[in-house]
Structure formats: C-alpha cells, structure tokens
Design a protein around this motif. Structure first.
Motif, PDB file in Angstrom:
ATOM      1  N   GLU A  37       0.965  -1.331  -0.167  1.00 23.58           N
ATOM      2  CA  GLU A  37       0.022   0.092   0.110  1.00 23.58           C
ATOM      3  C   GLU A  37       0.876   1.229   0.032  1.00 23.58           C
ATOM      4  O   GLU A  37       2.061   1.130  -0.037  1.00 23.58           O
ATOM      5  N   TYR A  38       0.130   2.493  -0.065  1.00 18.91           N
ATOM      6  CA  TYR A  38       1.186   3.637  -0.313  1.00 18.91           C
ATOM      7  C   TYR A  38       2.122   3.806   0.862  1.00 18.91           C
ATOM      8  O   TYR A  38       1.801   3.854   1.951  1.00 18.91           O
ATOM      9  N   GLY A  39       3.318   3.678   0.705  1.00 19.51           N
ATOM     10  CA  GLY A  39       4.484   4.278   1.541  1.00 19.51           C
ATOM     11  C   GLY A  39       5.030   2.879   2.326  1.00 19.51           C
ATOM     12  O   GLY A  39       5.822   2.934   3.075  1.00 19.51           O
ATOM     13  N   ARG A  40       4.115   1.844   2.065  1.00 22.39           N
ATOM     14  CA  ARG A  40       4.371   0.391   2.764  1.00 22.39           C
ATOM     15  C   ARG A  40       5.007  -0.662   1.892  1.00 22.39           C
ATOM     16  O   ARG A  40       4.239  -0.882   0.857  1.00 22.39           O
ATOM     17  N   TYR A  41       6.113  -0.757   1.808  1.00 24.02           N
ATOM     18  CA  TYR A  41       6.804  -1.777   0.836  1.00 24.02           C
ATOM     19  C   TYR A  41       7.180  -3.179   1.558  1.00 24.02           C
ATOM     20  O   TYR A  41       7.128  -3.208   2.757  1.00 24.02           O
ATOM     21  N   CYS A  70      16.284  -5.248   2.064  1.00 21.70           N
ATOM     22  CA  CYS A  70      15.295  -4.133   2.624  1.00 21.70           C
ATOM     23  C   CYS A  70      13.892  -4.195   1.932  1.00 21.70           C
ATOM     24  O   CYS A  70      13.822  -4.529   0.899  1.00 21.70           O
ATOM     25  N   PRO A  71      12.716  -3.970   2.632  1.00 26.69           N
ATOM     26  CA  PRO A  71      11.611  -3.700   1.565  1.00 26.69           C
ATOM     27  C   PRO A  71      11.636  -2.601   0.680  1.00 26.69           C
ATOM     28  O   PRO A  71      12.474  -1.543   0.762  1.00 26.69           O
ATOM     29  N   ARG A  72      11.266  -3.014  -0.448  1.00 26.94           N
ATOM     30  CA  ARG A  72      11.609  -2.100  -1.891  1.00 26.94           C
ATOM     31  C   ARG A  72      10.384  -2.263  -2.596  1.00 26.94           C
ATOM     32  O   ARG A  72       9.694  -3.445  -2.704  1.00 26.94           O
ATOM     33  N   LEU A  73      10.271  -1.426  -3.931  1.00 30.51           N
ATOM     34  CA  LEU A  73       9.666  -1.723  -5.063  1.00 30.51           C
ATOM     35  C   LEU A  73      10.552  -1.099  -6.059  1.00 30.51           C
ATOM     36  O   LEU A  73      11.783  -0.640  -5.949  1.00 30.51           O
ATOM     37  N   GLY A  74      10.124  -1.469  -7.267  1.00 30.43           N
ATOM     38  CA  GLY A  74      10.894  -1.168  -8.464  1.00 30.43           C
ATOM     39  C   GLY A  74      12.226  -1.432  -8.909  1.00 30.43           C
ATOM     40  O   GLY A  74      12.885  -1.140  -9.464  1.00 30.43           O
ATOM     41  N   GLY A  89      16.139  -0.556  -6.742  1.00 29.72           N
ATOM     42  CA  GLY A  89      14.874  -0.430  -5.925  1.00 29.72           C
ATOM     43  C   GLY A  89      14.570   1.029  -5.284  1.00 29.72           C
ATOM     44  O   GLY A  89      15.714   1.765  -5.322  1.00 29.72           O
ATOM     45  N   LEU A  90      13.532   1.027  -4.804  1.00 28.79           N
ATOM     46  CA  LEU A  90      13.111   2.317  -4.078  1.00 28.79           C
ATOM     47  C   LEU A  90      12.816   1.786  -2.726  1.00 28.79           C
ATOM     48  O   LEU A  90      11.757   1.158  -2.359  1.00 28.79           O
ATOM     49  N   ALA A  91      13.277   2.368  -1.625  1.00 28.20           N
ATOM     50  CA  ALA A  91      12.900   2.027  -0.172  1.00 28.20           C
ATOM     51  C   ALA A  91      12.309   3.417   0.571  1.00 28.20           C
ATOM     52  O   ALA A  91      12.289   4.627  -0.013  1.00 28.20           O
ATOM     53  N   ASN A  92      11.722   3.303   1.472  1.00 24.76           N
ATOM     54  CA  ASN A  92      11.115   4.295   2.280  1.00 24.76           C
ATOM     55  C   ASN A  92      11.953   4.567   3.321  1.00 24.76           C
ATOM     56  O   ASN A  92      12.057   3.509   4.485  1.00 24.76           O
ATOM     57  N   GLU A  93      12.565   5.612   3.652  1.00 27.66           N
ATOM     58  CA  GLU A  93      13.525   6.004   4.941  1.00 27.66           C
ATOM     59  C   GLU A  93      12.596   6.237   5.945  1.00 27.66           C
ATOM     60  O   GLU A  93      13.198   5.986   7.182  1.00 27.66           O
ATOM     61  N   SER A  94      11.343   6.537   5.983  1.00 31.06           N
ATOM     62  CA  SER A  94      10.512   6.606   7.010  1.00 31.06           C
ATOM     63  C   SER A  94       9.985   5.677   7.607  1.00 31.06           C
ATOM     64  O   SER A  94       9.521   4.564   6.924  1.00 31.06           O
ATOM     65  N   GLU A  95       9.719   5.554   8.904  1.00 33.42           N
ATOM     66  CA  GLU A  95       9.162   4.244   9.610  1.00 33.42           C
ATOM     67  C   GLU A  95       7.557   4.460   9.548  1.00 33.42           C
ATOM     68  O   GLU A  95       6.978   3.314   9.838  1.00 33.42           O
ATOM     69  N   SER A  97       4.652   4.852   7.332  1.00 36.63           N
ATOM     70  CA  SER A  97       4.344   4.877   5.672  1.00 36.63           C
ATOM     71  C   SER A  97       3.497   6.056   5.136  1.00 36.63           C
ATOM     72  O   SER A  97       3.746   6.250   3.996  1.00 36.63           O
ATOM     73  N   ASN A  98       2.887   6.751   5.993  1.00 34.43           N
ATOM     74  CA  ASN A  98       2.115   7.795   5.564  1.00 34.43           C
ATOM     75  C   ASN A  98       3.113   8.986   5.115  1.00 34.43           C
ATOM     76  O   ASN A  98       2.696  10.031   4.804  1.00 34.43           O
ATOM     77  N   ASN A  99       4.298   9.073   5.685  1.00 29.43           N
ATOM     78  CA  ASN A  99       5.453   9.946   5.474  1.00 29.43           C
ATOM     79  C   ASN A  99       6.520   9.297   4.536  1.00 29.43           C
ATOM     80  O   ASN A  99       7.464   8.866   5.247  1.00 29.43           O
ATOM     81  N   ASN A 100       6.180   9.137   3.555  1.00 25.55           N
ATOM     82  CA  ASN A 100       7.115   8.502   2.671  1.00 25.55           C
ATOM     83  C   ASN A 100       8.552   9.424   2.317  1.00 25.55           C
ATOM     84  O   ASN A 100       8.421  10.521   1.426  1.00 25.55           O
ATOM     85  N   ILE A 101       9.563   8.629   2.594  1.00 24.83           N
ATOM     86  CA  ILE A 101      10.874   9.576   2.317  1.00 24.83           C
ATOM     87  C   ILE A 101      11.669   8.554   1.132  1.00 24.83           C
ATOM     88  O   ILE A 101      12.101   7.575   1.765  1.00 24.83           O
ATOM     89  N   PRO A 102      11.611   8.719   0.108  1.00 27.43           N
ATOM     90  CA  PRO A 102      12.090   7.830  -0.880  1.00 27.43           C
ATOM     91  C   PRO A 102      13.762   7.756  -0.769  1.00 27.43           C
ATOM     92  O   PRO A 102      14.420   8.724  -0.609  1.00 27.43           O
ATOM     93  N   ARG A 103      14.194   6.386  -0.869  1.00 25.32           N
ATOM     94  CA  ARG A 103      15.822   6.416  -1.151  1.00 25.32           C
ATOM     95  C   ARG A 103      15.888   5.504  -2.043  1.00 25.32           C
ATOM     96  O   ARG A 103      15.397   4.241  -2.095  1.00 25.32           O
ATOM     97  N   TYR A 104      16.721   6.038  -3.202  1.00 22.35           N
ATOM     98  CA  TYR A 104      17.095   5.049  -4.277  1.00 22.35           C
ATOM     99  C   TYR A 104      18.376   4.050  -3.805  1.00 22.35           C
ATOM    100  O   TYR A 104      19.418   4.265  -3.171  1.00 22.35           O
TER     101      TYR A 104
END
Length: 751
Positions: A37-41, A70-74, A89-95, A97-104
């Motif tokens: 779901e959005y922000g949760r990988y 780590c959890p990722r998409l793409g 891929g792309l990970a979310n740096e934020s714990e 999920s509603n605050n998505n901080i992308p990390r390539y």
C-alpha cells in the motif's frame, strides 16, 4: 486459445502488490517485494507452483555478511541458472508509511534456488568495477552468448529523481561491472519500460520519457509522458536499432499505444505486451490503464518435424506433424511421381469467399481498411474458439490472431492492426501482398476472450471412453488431437501402412510404410472443419489413369493448403497455371495465386506422394521440413484395422482392435507386429525392424513381458513402443495400423 482464466489458487496467497520482482523458473514463479500500500513496501518472497496453483511463503537464509534485502519496490529480479539476481529499487526511509521519504538503492543480492521448489538463501556477491548508480523502475536481463558461454546481465534506464538511459553490464562469472560502448541512437531516458531478450537482441518498449522534443534529461520537476517507442539492442555488437520512434504518428491506432508500467514476456521468438498505464489525465485526476494484448513476431518460425502418416486410403492421407510454438498456421505441400496436368488460364471453382469465426461470448477481429491485403485460402467454418481450428480461414491473412501486420525493417514502414474487437464476420480481400515474406519483426494485437469462456482442461478417464476411431472415409474432416504423455495412462498413436512389412522407412519408402502419430486415447475434443478441398461440384476432376514417372528436375511442389493446426486430411491439391510458381518459390513481393480460382487435383490410388510442411507467423513462411513419402492404397485390399486399444496388466499388455471399415471381402487373418531392437537400427535409426507377435482370426492378442523386454523405444517424436496391425483378405494384406504406445522418460530410459 487466447482466453484468460482465473486459476483457483491456494496456500500462502500473497497480498496484492505493485512494482514487485517476478521470475519464472519452469512451472514455478517467484515474487519478491513490491508496494503493498502507499508508503508500505515488502521484502517477502513467495513461490507459486503453477502446476498445482499452490502459493508458499518462503524464508531464505540471511547472507553470511550483511543484512537481507530491505523492503522495496521498482527493483529488478533476474533469473539465470539456479540463481536470481536482485538489483536496486526504491525504499522508504521513514518508519511512518504515511510519511514517504524515498531512498534509491543500488545494492546487489544473489538468491540461490533449490531444484524444483524452495530456496537456499541470500548472499551479497563481491563485485569489481563501478556499481551502477542508485535507481528504480529500471530493467535487467541476462544474456549468454552461445559461442563464448559467459553470461552477462544488462541494466538499462530507470529513475533516480530523473529518468536515465545508461546501459550497464555485469559479467556474472567474474562479477565485474562495466559500461559498454554502444553504437546507434540510444533510446530516450525512461523508467517503467520493459526489456526482453530474444536471440541476441534486447527489445525495449514503452515507459516514461521526457516531454521535451529534444529529449534532454530534464530537471526533477520536468515534464514527462508515456511513450510507445520501440528499439532493440544487438547484444553481440552493442548497436541500438530503432523500430518505432517516439514522434511517430499513429492516428488510426495501428500500433500499441504509449504506456508505462506494462508487462512483456518472450515466448520462443514472439514477444507479448500486455496492459500498462497510458499517462495522467488531469481532468480525471488519475492514470488510465490499458487493456490490450499485442505480440511481436521477431523472425520466421523454424522448420517443423517431418510429416507423419496417420492413415492412408486409396485416395487420401491423414497426416500430422509436430507443433511449432507461437505460429499462425502451416503450409503443406506435396509432389507426386506422375505428371500433373498443367492449367492454362485460371478457372473458378466456386469456393465461397467468406468465413465465419464465431465465439461464445468471445470476439472476432475486424479487417482494418489500412491493413495489408490478405491471401485467399480455402473456406473454413470454425464452431468455437476454445476448440482447435484446423485450417486458416478463407482470405484471412497469415497472422490469424489479428487481421493486419506491422512490418518493421529499420525504417518506419507500417501497416498494423486496428485493435477493434467485435463479434462479426471477418472481412476478406483477394490481393496477395499480405503474404509478402520478410525477416523483419511483425507486431500484432491479440484477440482474447473473457475468463467465462475459457475451456476446461480435459481430465484422464477410462480408456474405453476416450478411444478414437479416425474416419478415413471423411476426407473433408480434419481431426486434431492432443495427448498427455504418460505410460500408466496407456496412450497410443495410430497410423496406417500399406502392407504388413518388416522395415519402416520414414522418409524413403520401399514398402510404403511410414511412422505415424495420431493419438487415439484421451483426446481433447477436435473441431470438424470443412477444408474446401473435397465435395466441391466445381472442382476439376482428372480421370484416374496410369501415368509415367517424371524426372526429379521436372517435379514441382503443389500447395495442399494452409492449416491452422498440425494435422490434415489430404485428398486433393491445387494446380497452378503454367506461368505461375507456387508460394515457396515466389520472390518477395510477387503475386500469390488466388486459391479460389485454382483447379484441384484428386489423389490417385497406388501412387507415391512426397510431403513437406513449413510454419507461418507474422514474418512469413519459415523453412520447410524434411521430406516424407507415402503411398495411397491399391483398391481391392482390406482397409486398416481401427480403434486400437492397449490395456496394461501386471505382466503383459492386451492389444485389441476393430475390423477394417472397408474389408473388401472376407478377412482371413490379422497380423500384429512389434518393433524390436536390432543392429540395423544402430546403422539407420529411421528404419524400424518388426517381429510378428500374433497371427490369427481374433481381433485381440496378448503381448508378454518377455516380448516387451525386446521392444525398441522410438524417439523420433515422443518415446514410444511401436506396434503394427494389418488385415488380410483374398487379395492379400492391406495397410497396417501403426500404434505408438507412449512411454514416460523414466520407463523408456530403463528399457
């Protein structure tokens, strides 16, 4: 069948996710990661056994050094041998999920698989060279050059705040990264595209590209759009070739529309493209998903196997050959050891011009006015798309799944399908240029049916309920059969040979005996098709008279017809005017004869005919098979026994059959033969040696274990033990029915 179906899966069914990694290893599928779901990988790994539709969540061992992915998409997830390779891929740096901080990411993992099912664990390979920059929504493929043998992984494009079009190479044996120098025009920077390997080419289609006409790499908030551009990279020469440009206009919707996030898969030499998003609609505040399926034929199909005889009569043959994957039809030809009358002029035969492709809740394709005209072939009426269609419909172009063709020859030379699905009669045209051959790829849409119309898979039942009796007298019926191979199910294949003989010569006949391959048990329902080759009151009938043989150089190949499936009943062939050559001898762009206007010649009794077959796809007619030779039966002799059954017991098998449909007198006796191992087979494997195992009036016999221990297992198509049964009347023995008792690999290898 081009029909979607929804399998009933069970087990640890994964949650729906997007931008996951996906590989197919035989009949199992591995899925890793993705956005739940959005922000949760996710970084979960699931395995699907497609033969049982069973999901299983697998837990690989962590790498000996470092952390698991780590959890990722793409990310990219590529299979080679027994290992999967995960990159980026792309990970979310934020714990949160509603605050998505992308990390390539640009980390690289190796996943070792167990044979058949399960995994061993993750590892982090030590690599040399410069790693590709972090990215997501890129592509990765693995290519192994045949002459060199060292596999390499290629990564192209992706997204890291802006789109990329760089190419990276990893030598898997040495684990060395490099950036190969390329020639040609590099495709625009892109992400969410697809890349697939067919032969030595990597085909890149679609994705998000810069909005600007110049194609410069834009800033982070630049304008982007979906593209329908299409290119390939020759992996041996590292040269880019453009097939469809981004600026190419397609007002008639003759090409796959611009899209990103679609999927593409290579099956043989064919590339299928499905769905995707076609861009952002500000008015709707969302992206629109495509719902169309296309395929690309990248080269002509290979040669089929030799034509095999199923049954011979005095004036017809029932023949088949092994299927070639992803083809639209087969061109069957013959020539005879007798002079065929030449035709002056082209009189009509009254064959109807139209054909109907009807479907239960399904669809048929409209002929696009802009498409290439098509070749006329004999009429056929097909009753249901879920059954097998045997002959290509009259006047329908070579590519059956569609009604038009894209010829891509490096330049923009386009005529492609209108993606319009309706339930109506196919339009027909009489011009022949649609049959023009080309080595260039051909791109077509695929007409698919809904899940509700999908055919049920036939289950194995009692042998007596599924035994087939081929009706050789119905020469206008083409039967198509399908058999699952297992010895315990006791499946057979039947054929006819002229005379009870000791040798089997598959391509050159002395005794007019041929190996054949029509399965007679556990057969899927076949479609009865009027080939337009018989029962035609306007057909040209030539008196049956003895003709002198002609020299080899005077022989000409004649078209029997173009067939949708790998079987046919042959009772006639087409005569060509003196000034016209047949299809296989035409130069590119020359006219193809209109089959509706050609005379047809009946087969003669007691005559030798040679056969060859070629497969057809959107790129044209492939090479012909090796030549087979069969002889029609002589009148007055009994027909071949029919409805052969094989029943297995503990220490023997029971062989039974029905009397010939046309005994031509009283049957005096039957003989049954078994192909046995012999030193002659080692010298010439195509010449089987037979031993008589029964002679008498009964229509059944027992084959003992001792006799079976000496049996030869024939591998010309599928492993099988070969029997022959023939009947004798006052004039002598008639044609034999040849039965191939299919063996599984374990059984056949132990014999």
């Amino acid at each position: 069948t081009n029909q979607w179906f929804l399998p009933a899966v069970r087990g640890d069914i994964p949650p729906g996710c997007a931008a996951h990694g996906f590989v197919c290893d035989g009949t199992r599928i591995l899925v890793f990661g993705g956005m739940v779901e959005y922000g949760r990988y996710s970084n979960d790994l699931y395995e699907l056994q497609a033969s049982r539709w069973l999901w299983k969540k697998v837990k690989p061992q962590a790498p000996s050094t470092g952390s698991p992915p780590c959890p990722r998409l793409g990310h990219s997830f590529s299979l080679y041998g027994n290992k999967c390779y995960l990159f980026g891929g792309l990970a979310n740096e934020s714990e949160d999920s509603n605050n998505n901080i992308p990390r390539y990411l640009n980390d690289f993992y190796e996943l070792e698989l167990q044979h058949g099912s399960g995994v061993v664990g993750w590892s982090i390979p030590v690599t040399k060279g410069i790693l590709p920059s972090p990215r997501e929504s890129h592509t990765a493929i693995v290519y192994c050059r045949k002459d060199l043998g060292n596999p390499k992984m290629y990564i192209f494009g992706g997204m890291c705040g802006c789109r990329l079009n760089d190419l990276w190479e990893l030598d898997i044996e040495t684990m060395t990264w490099s950036r190969p120098e390329t020639k040609g025009t590099v495709p625009l920077p892109r992400s969410l595209h697809t890349a697939n390997v067919i032969g030595n080419k990597m085909y890149v289609f679609g994705g998000w590209v810069p909005q600007s006409a110049g194609g410069e790499i834009s800033a982070h908030d630049g304008e982007w759009k979906c593209t329908g551009s299409f290119s390939y990279l020759n992996l041996d020469t590292t040269e880019w070739i453009g097939l469809i440009s981004d600026c190419q206009e397609d007002k008639s919707n003759l090409l796959p529309g611009p899209r990103a996030g679609h999927c593409a898969v290579a099956v043989g030499t064919r590339l299928y493209i499905w769905s995707g998003r076609d861009g952002y609609r500000k008015a709707w505040n969302n992206q629109v998903c495509c719902k169309d399926l296309w395929y690309l034929d990248t080269e002509k199909p290979p040669a089929p196997s030799q034509v095999q005889l199923i049954r011979a009569t005095t004036n017809s043959f029932q023949v088949k050959w092994d299927e070639v994957p992803t083809v639209e039809g087969y061109l069957l030809q013959l020539h005879a050891d007798l002079p065929v009358p030449s035709v002056a002029g082209v009189p009509g035969t009254g064959v109807p011009e139209t054909s109907v492709l009807s479907s239960q809740g399904g669809s048929s394709l409209h002929q696009s006015p802009q498409s290439l005209p098509s070749v006329p072939y004999p009429e056929v009426k097909v009753d249901h798309p879920s059954q097998t269609n045997n002959v290509i419909p009259n006047n329908v172009q070579v590519s059956l799944s569609s009604n038009s063709l894209l010829k891509v020859e490096g330049k923009e030379k386009v005529a492609a399908p209108e993606n319009k699905i309706t339930q109506e009669t196919m339009k027909n045209h009489a011009d022949a240029t649609g049959f023009k051959e080309s080595n260039a790829p051909s791109l077509l849409p695929v007409c698919t049916s809904s899940p509700q119309t999908s055919a049920n898979v036939g289950e194995l039942h009692d042998l007596d309920k599924r035994t087939v009796n081929p009706d050789a007298s119905v020469s206008s019926t083409v039967s198509s059969t399908q058999t699952m191979v297992t010895q315990q199910a006791v499946k057979t294949e039947s054929s006819s040979t002229n005379g009870a003989v000791v040798k089997d010569e598959t391509s050159l006949t002395t005794f007019n005996s041929k190996s054949e391959a029509a399965e007679t048990t556990y057969v899927m329902p076949s479609t009865r098709v009027n080939t337009g080759q018989t029962n035609d009151s306007h057909s040209s009938k030539t008196p049956q008279r003895q003709m002198a043989p002609v020299k080899t150089r005077d022989r000409q190949w004649y078209d029997v017809g173009i067939f949708k499936n790998n079987s046919a009943v042959v009772s006639q062939f087409y005569l060509l005017p003196e000034e016209t050559l047949n299809i296989s001898n035409k130069m590119e762009g020359a006219d193809v004869p209109d089959y509706r206007l050609l005379k047809k010649q009946d087969l003669f009794p007691g005559t030798v005919y040679r056969f060859r077959v070629a497969a057809i796809n959107g790129c044209g007619v492939g090479p012909f098979s090796k030549i087979s030779e069969f002889k029609t039966c002589i009148p007055g002799f009994p027909g071949a026994p029919s409805t052969v059954k094989i029943t297995k017991s503990v220490d023997c098998i029971h062989l039974s059959w029905e009397p010939p449909a046309s005994p031509s007198g009283n049957i005096l006796e039957y003989s049954a033969y078994l192909a046995i191992r012999s030193t002659q087979l080692q010298e010439n494997p195509s010449q089987l040696v037979f031993m008589r195992i029964y002679c008498g009036l009964k229509t059944s016999c027992i084959v003992t274990a001792a006799q079976l221990s000496n049996a030869h297992v024939d591998y010309t198509s599928r492993p099988a033990i070969v029997f022959r049964i023939s009947a004798k009347n006052e004039r002598g023995y008639g044609p034999a029915t040849q039965v191939r008792w299919l063996q599984d690999m374990k059984t056949s290898s132990s014999k």
